[in-house]
Design an enzyme around this catalytic site. Sequence first.
Site, short mmCIF file in Angstrom:
data_model
loop_
_atom_site.label_atom_id
_atom_site.label_comp_id
_atom_site.label_asym_id
_atom_site.label_seq_id
_atom_site.Cartn_x
_atom_site.Cartn_y
_atom_site.Cartn_z
N ASP A 84 -7.89 0.41 7.07
CA ASP A 84 -8.11 -0.68 7.70
C ASP A 84 -6.42 -1.19 8.00
O ASP A 84 -6.24 -2.45 8.83
CB ASP A 84 -8.91 -1.79 7.02
CG ASP A 84 -8.70 -1.77 5.84
OD1 ASP A 84 -7.81 -1.32 5.19
OD2 ASP A 84 -9.99 -1.78 5.09
N LYS B 11 0.74 -1.22 -0.02
CA LYS B 11 0.02 -0.04 0.00
C LYS B 11 0.91 1.28 0.16
O LYS B 11 0.25 2.42 -0.38
CB LYS B 11 -1.09 -0.21 1.25
CG LYS B 11 -2.32 -0.76 0.86
CD LYS B 11 -3.31 0.20 0.26
CE LYS B 11 -4.42 -0.53 -0.44
NZ LYS B 11 -5.55 0.33 -0.68
#
Length: 398
Positions: A121, A74
Amino acid sequence: MNETIKAARLENVRDNLQNIFTLNDAKITRAFHQTFPEYQPTPLRNLKNLAHELGVNAFFVKDESYRFGLNAFKSLGGSFCLGKYIAERLGCDISELSYSKITSPEIKSKLGEITFVTATDGNHGRGIAWAANRLGHKAVVYMPAGTVEERLKNIIKLGADASITEFNYDNTVRFAADNANKSGWILVQDTSWPDYEKIPRWIMQGYLTMALEAVEQLNGVIPTHVFLQAGVGSMAGALAAFFADYYKDNKPVITIIEPNKADCIYRTARADDGNLHTVKGSMNTIMAGLACGEPCTVAWEMLRRYAEIYVSMPDYVAAKGMRVLANPLGDDGRIISGESGASTSGFVCELLQNQSLDYLREMLEVGSDSRLLCFSTEGDTDRRNYRSIVWDGLHPSF
Ligand SMILES: Cc1ncc(COP(=O)(O)O)c(C=O)c1O
């Protein structure tokens, strides 16, 4: 264990919508990432023995647990979008910027300290916290209810002001957006909605480094099938569009994998009625990175054009992927892959080993000539859970 895998097939839309996830875009993204001292391509594992066992020609898995030392892919999106934002503020092109230029005293004094805010998250927020820290800015990170402490601590360690909210993922995103408005912070969210698309597009372009490395590491081998896991679909949308541009007439069949508790993209594809379909509530799945109930608008535009098969699957399939990748056959490389990371490999194993999935193998046209590519998008980002699944085969939700 009585939950089953569901799949839908979609005819791709054919139109001239501009693809902003091309080889050229990927080269620009990678050139920026390469300026970070920590940059290293992550390994692409050629799991020859597993491919043989599963009865396919080849099975490749890109191991993103090595990315920037952050255990997930990410940070590629977070760092690239901060770079693009800073380039825009300075009125220059990203190709004129590098890690050392952005962190130089001259640029620092021009920019002052910027506060970037996001909801996550886990992995995206860690990427934003890391990129803000490395580039000399501030990060505020909000996490949904139920987030495990380890993920929160990993973000706090990077200097971010991080906290767990009482909301689910999608409402945490709204909370971050409201606070950005109130405080004059810059919202750097990895999902888009109709009036918020520019920054999510940059984040999606950031993921292209992973795809460009993979096609180079494949060294001329053209995959017939690519499996991409989706939360909001940003990563899958960007990579599907990239593979379409890169392989042109040889584009692999693209399959999108989601947990059945958070299968907003599968529902959108199955309905195929021009609307986005959502999942509400707590979305209790072990695949925490994929527990998103509202598709990213930009991503859906790409998936609609470039992805063919959409799968909604139970948690045990991802757990199987974690165990298979952790226990390589013969001299295949070992991959430590977390719940979201292993979802696609778990699906591939189940697809090829479960007798009752004949219809799905036919739908995918997968067989002995197939060359499969998966992305293990994270390592053991929740180590306790990782061990309870890989060592004990247990999880409260099974
Ligand atoms: C490990 C991992 N894999 C895949 C994804 C899915 O990415 P997207 O939300 O862009 O679909 C995420 C999202 O956070 C993730 O953390």
